[in-house]
Design a protein around this motif. Structure first.
Motif, PDB file in Angstrom:
ATOM      1  N   ASP A 105       0.819  -1.220   0.000  1.00 63.41           N
ATOM      2  CA  ASP A 105       0.000   0.000   0.000  1.00 63.41           C
ATOM      3  C   ASP A 105       0.857   1.276   0.000  1.00 63.41           C
ATOM      4  O   ASP A 105       0.414   2.344   0.419  1.00 63.41           O
ATOM      5  CB  ASP A 105      -0.986   0.007   1.182  1.00 63.41           C
ATOM      6  CG  ASP A 105      -0.292  -0.318   2.510  1.00 63.41           C
ATOM      7  OD1 ASP A 105       0.944  -0.482   2.512  1.00 63.41           O
ATOM      8  OD2 ASP A 105      -0.995  -0.404   3.537  1.00 63.41           O
ATOM      9  N   ARG A 200      -0.873   0.250  10.200  1.00 58.97           N
ATOM     10  CA  ARG A 200      -1.214  -1.087   9.698  1.00 58.97           C
ATOM     11  C   ARG A 200      -0.017  -2.028   9.796  1.00 58.97           C
ATOM     12  O   ARG A 200      -0.135  -3.165  10.241  1.00 58.97           O
ATOM     13  CB  ARG A 200      -1.699  -0.996   8.241  1.00 58.97           C
ATOM     14  CG  ARG A 200      -2.141  -2.337   7.688  1.00 58.97           C
ATOM     15  CD  ARG A 200      -2.255  -2.392   6.194  1.00 58.97           C
ATOM     16  NE  ARG A 200      -1.080  -1.985   5.471  1.00 58.97           N
ATOM     17  CZ  ARG A 200       0.044  -2.699   5.378  1.00 58.97           C
ATOM     18  NH1 ARG A 200       0.149  -3.869   5.980  1.00 58.97           N
ATOM     19  NH2 ARG A 200       1.080  -2.250   4.700  1.00 58.97           N
ATOM     20  N   GLN A 201       1.162  -1.517   9.397  1.00 63.91           N
ATOM     21  CA  GLN A 201       2.359  -2.377   9.434  1.00 63.91           C
ATOM     22  C   GLN A 201       2.634  -2.850  10.860  1.00 63.91           C
ATOM     23  O   GLN A 201       3.003  -3.984  11.096  1.00 63.91           O
ATOM     24  CB  GLN A 201       3.585  -1.611   8.885  1.00 63.91           C
ATOM     25  CG  GLN A 201       3.574  -1.467   7.362  1.00 63.91           C
ATOM     26  CD  GLN A 201       4.770  -0.660   6.824  1.00 63.91           C
ATOM     27  OE1 GLN A 201       5.384   0.124   7.537  1.00 63.91           O
ATOM     28  NE2 GLN A 201       5.084  -0.842   5.557  1.00 63.91           N
ATOM     29  N   GLU A 204       0.232  -5.553  12.009  1.00 63.67           N
ATOM     30  CA  GLU A 204       0.493  -6.864  11.393  1.00 63.67           C
ATOM     31  C   GLU A 204       1.735  -7.541  11.959  1.00 63.67           C
ATOM     32  O   GLU A 204       2.087  -8.627  11.553  1.00 63.67           O
ATOM     33  CB  GLU A 204       0.619  -6.706   9.876  1.00 63.67           C
ATOM     34  CG  GLU A 204      -0.745  -6.504   9.248  1.00 63.67           C
ATOM     35  CD  GLU A 204      -0.679  -6.282   7.753  1.00 63.67           C
ATOM     36  OE1 GLU A 204       0.413  -6.363   7.164  1.00 63.67           O
ATOM     37  OE2 GLU A 204      -1.738  -6.020   7.189  1.00 63.67           O
TER      38      GLU A 204
END
Ligand SMILES: Nc1nc2c(ncn2[C@@H]2O[C@H](COP(=O)(O)OP(=O)(O)OP(=O)(O)O)[C@@H](O)[C@H]2O)c(=O)[nH]1
Ligand SMILES: [Mg+2]
Length: 227
Positions: A105, A200-201, A204
Motif C-alpha cells: 500500500d 497497519r504495518q 500486522e
C-alpha cells in the motif's frame, strides 16, 4: 539509535536534487552537495512515530541498490528536474521497477525540483529553439501535466484503481530545494499519508524483510573471514 517505524525513500536520476531536498527539509538550508554514493538516511519524528527518510544515489552504477532501499517502504518520492524531460522519463524507465519491493500500500509522490531556474510560459514553444528563454528565465521543460500522466501510468503499473488512491493532482509536487519552495509541504503531506500505513504495518507485526538500518557489520576474524 531509535528504531524507525516506517520508511520513505527518495528515488530519481543523478543531479535532480534529492540530497538537496532532504538537506533543505532536515537542516533548513541549501548547501553544495556531492553526488551520493550508495544511500544515507535521516530520522524524522512525526507525532509518535520515527520515520526514516532514505536518500539514494541516482548514478547508474548504484542502480542495483535501489530495490533494497525500497524494501517495505511506506512511501516513495520519485524526483525529477523540471528542466530535464529525460529525468522524468528515467523515472518510468529505470526507477519505477525498483519500487516492486515497497509495501503493497505504498504511496507515490512525484516531485519536479529546481523550479527556481525556469518559468511556465503561456506562449507555445518554438520548435527550433526548445531551450529559448521565457521572460527572464528559461522555459520549463516538464509540464505539470506530464508528471500527472506519469502518476497515472504508475497506478496502471501497480494495478491500482484511481478511486482507491490519493488524486494525481495531490501527489504531484513542484519544489525548489534552493529557495525552499513547497519543500515542507511535500514532506509533511507525505508523512501524514504514511501514518496509517505505519499503523497497519505495526498491527500486522514485525516485517519478514530485513531493514538495513538494523545491519551491523560482521566482525572480521584473524583469518580474514567473517564471524
Ligand atoms: N537551482 C537549483 N539547483 C539545485 C536545486 N536542487 C539541487 N540543486 C543543485 O543540483 C545539483 C545536484 O543536487 P543533488 O541534491 O546533489 O542531486 P541528487 O539528486 O542528490 O544527485 P545524486 O546524489 O547524484 O543522485 C547540485 O549542484 C545542487 O546544488 C534547486 O532546487 N535549484
Ligand atoms: Mg544525492
Amino acid at each position: 539509535m531509535k528504531k524507525p517505524d516506517g520508511k520513505v525513500v527518495l528515488l530519481g536520476d543523478m543531479n535532480v536534487g534529492k540530497t538537496s531536498l532532504l538537506h533543505r527539509y532536515m537542516e533548513r538550508r541549501f548547501q553544495e552537495t556531492v553526488s551520493t554514493v550508495g544511500g544515507a538516511f535521516y530520522l524524522k519524528q512525526w507525532g509518535p512515530y520515527n520515520i526514516s527518510i532514505w536518500d539514494t544515489a541516482g548514478r547508474e552504477q548504484f542502480h542495483g541498490l535501489g530495490s533494497m532501499y525500497c524494501r517495505g517502504a511506506a512511501a516513495v518520492i520519485l524526483t525529477y528536474d523540471v528542466n530535464s524531460l529525460q529525468s522524468l522519463t528515467e523515472l518510468e524507465e529505470r526507477f519505477l521497477a525498483l519500487t516492486d519491493s515497497a509495501s503493497a500500500d505504498c504511496i507515490f509522490a512525484i516531485v519536479g525540483n529546481k523550479v527556481d531556474l525556469s518559468e511556465d510560459c503561456t506562449s507555445p514553444p518554438d520548435e527550433n529553439r526548445p531551450g529559448a528563454s521565457c521572460g527572464s528565465k528559461v522555459r520549463k521543460q516538464v509540464r505539470a501535466e506530464d508528471a500527472i500522466a506519469l502518476y497515472k501510468k504508475i497506478l496502471k503499473y501497480k494495478m491500482l484503481d484511481e478511486k482507491d488512491v490519493p488524486a494525481a493532482e495531490k501527489m504531484c509536487f513542484e519544489t525548489s530545494a534552493k529557495t525552499g519552495y513547497k519543500v515542507d509541504y511535500l514532506f509533511e503531506t507525505v508523512f501524514d499519508m504514511v501514518v496509517p500505513i505505519i499503523v497497519r504495518q505495526k498491527a500486522e507485526g514485525p516485517s519478514q524483510t530485513v531493514d538495513i538500518t538494523d545491519y551491523k557489520p560482521a566482525k572480521r576474524t584473524k583469518s580474514g573471514c567473517c564471524a
